[in-house]
Design an enzyme around this catalytic site. Sequence first.
Site, mmCIF file in Angstrom:
data_model
loop_
_atom_site.group_PDB
_atom_site.id
_atom_site.type_symbol
_atom_site.label_atom_id
_atom_site.label_comp_id
_atom_site.label_asym_id
_atom_site.label_seq_id
_atom_site.Cartn_x
_atom_site.Cartn_y
_atom_site.Cartn_z
ATOM 1 N N GLY A 151 -5.795 -6.967 0.613
ATOM 2 C CA GLY A 151 -6.253 -5.997 1.603
ATOM 3 C C GLY A 151 -5.362 -4.775 1.593
ATOM 4 C CD GLU A 152 -0.808 -4.279 2.612
ATOM 5 O OE1 GLU A 152 -0.379 -3.482 1.757
ATOM 6 O OE2 GLU A 152 -0.115 -5.196 3.099
ATOM 7 N N GLY A 153 -6.175 -1.908 1.413
ATOM 8 C CA GLY A 153 -6.684 -0.887 0.500
ATOM 9 C C GLY A 153 -6.026 -0.942 -0.863
ATOM 10 C CB ILE A 198 -1.011 0.003 1.180
ATOM 11 C CG1 ILE A 198 -2.047 1.130 0.996
ATOM 12 C CG2 ILE A 198 -0.312 0.126 2.530
ATOM 13 C CD1 ILE A 198 -2.861 1.065 -0.287
ATOM 14 C CD GLU A 207 -8.289 -5.288 5.336
ATOM 15 O OE1 GLU A 207 -7.608 -6.051 6.085
ATOM 16 O OE2 GLU A 207 -8.274 -5.384 4.091
#
Lengths: 314, 314
Positions: free
Chosen positions: B281-283, B85, B143
Amino acid sequence: TDAEAVAAARARDAVLTKPPGALGRLEDLAAWYAGWRGVATPRVERPQVIVFAGNHGVTAKGVSAFPPEVTVQMVANFEAGGAAINQLALDANAYLEVVPLALNRPTADFTEGPAMSPPEAAEALAAGWQSVHERADLLVVGEMGIGNTTAAAALATALIGGDGWAGRGTGLDDAGLSRKAEIVAEAASRHAGLSPLDTLAALGGREIAAMAGAIARARHLRIPVVLDGFICCAAALVLHEVNPAALDHCVAGHRSAEAAHARLLEHLGKAPLLDLGLRLGEGSGAALAIHVVRAACACHSGMATFAEAGVSEG
Amino acid sequence: TDAEAVAAARARDAVLTKPPGALGRLEDLAAWYAGWRGVATPRVERPQVIVFAGNHGVTAKGVSAFPPEVTVQMVANFEAGGAAINQLALDANAYLEVVPLALNRPTADFTEGPAMSPPEAAEALAAGWQSVHERADLLVVGEMGIGNTTAAAALATALIGGDGWAGRGTGLDDAGLSRKAEIVAEAASRHAGLSPLDTLAALGGREIAAMAGAIARARHLRIPVVLDGFICCAAALVLHEVNPAALDHCVAGHRSAEAAHARLLEHLGKAPLLDLGLRLGEGSGAALAIHVVRAACACHSGMATFAEAGVSEG
């Protein structure tokens, strides 16, 4: 491609701080890009977008929803910065070049004879070849040419066979579409049985030949290419029919809404990166996909390894 | 949303130098974005990415391929700039913020009781609400939280029903997956029949609640949101179950490879912009999709009209 760089990239990918495979196609893209650039941790820093423009004699047959003078008008729009590709190239931090090809001398109407003579086709191929900047590290080739989805459909029909390659282009109605389909079928059968390059001369346009030349030149320079929509892929098809490995340095930027593009990509064995319903040409879908290739390299080359970050492996 | 800005954007789109509809989903995106920003020719200039991190008591049940200490390790990696990210936010010219939520105090194991008390859930929602910068013009919430695909699957099971919401997460094997599916089913039935917000407290995690708070806050500030993968969409689901219109300011950034994400998107009525097999994830997927939203606005707001460019309409 450089097998050692690919192997080094794959080995690095396996120890980056993420679950294996979690970046999906970005991981494959980074390894592919590393191979063509010969560097294990590459970055995309100097993308080049070239828009070739040509005029088509077949427009006399009423195959487009727009009049043929739009080609030269749109070239002026490119030069003034007002077209979609200007915004997309700027947004992707890419260097945009516009190469108009003898716009006052359209190709011949290929329903009556070959679109280009062999020297004319060679000249257009060479123009494409020469337009690629040797320091570019990613290439997008796009086009503008009223009538050129007809030429692209004729090329696909002649080189792959079958029917259904004609689509609505910039927005033909049903009557226009069936006239276009007839013209495409007729032209492909008139110019059947030629070599891929002679088919390009017979049915293509200058901008299509130039895209083929640029794609070939990029391979020579080990510059990965992002293919655009139907017309760009018809240019790539010519190279593919000469040698199926000729497009190994190319990735499909997007799936166009022009109906036959998906089928053409399938024939080329390329899965598109984006599928956003674009059908504009100009290199627009491929220019948007520059972001994906650049992001793939940014993750691959910028992320920390488990060891560097002190993160436990699964 | 501002109907007048949408109408003005649509009217402008109709006269830009391209065939009608030729920019596909980019046209709809630009009009949607214009509506939320209340501006007919918007630009994306200050995107914000917030990564919320939380720990989950349910990890005691062995539901993840990674140990729970990875959450805090990855937060350190985010802070050092080493995660995916970080690269994607930098590449998208977005401001990245990392918000760890009581990592030394995991939620309770929801197979035994509610994950969070009502005040704990409210605190996490408020942390999300407060994290959104009021001058941001596009928001991505992501997240990190080992175990959080289990929480997300339990939320989807409780709020939507059916089974099959549990997936492999960061890489569970078959045995792990079936254990996870059992735990999800059991937890959802233990905490059945609650309101959406009470379900969030019972089965969610702090990072999930915080994402819901941030998405709600963004609507209040008229900041469009790009949704990320399965966990982010589970947070959005809570708002959606309160009011289906609560996500009108959100677009789906991508379709994750986490199996149930496509089904969750369908429930939310959102078609993803990208489909590149990401499941990190992590955006990450949403951060990549920032480029698409920005490019849509760049075309819409930067292109010349037919009249300005002197181009003939079809």
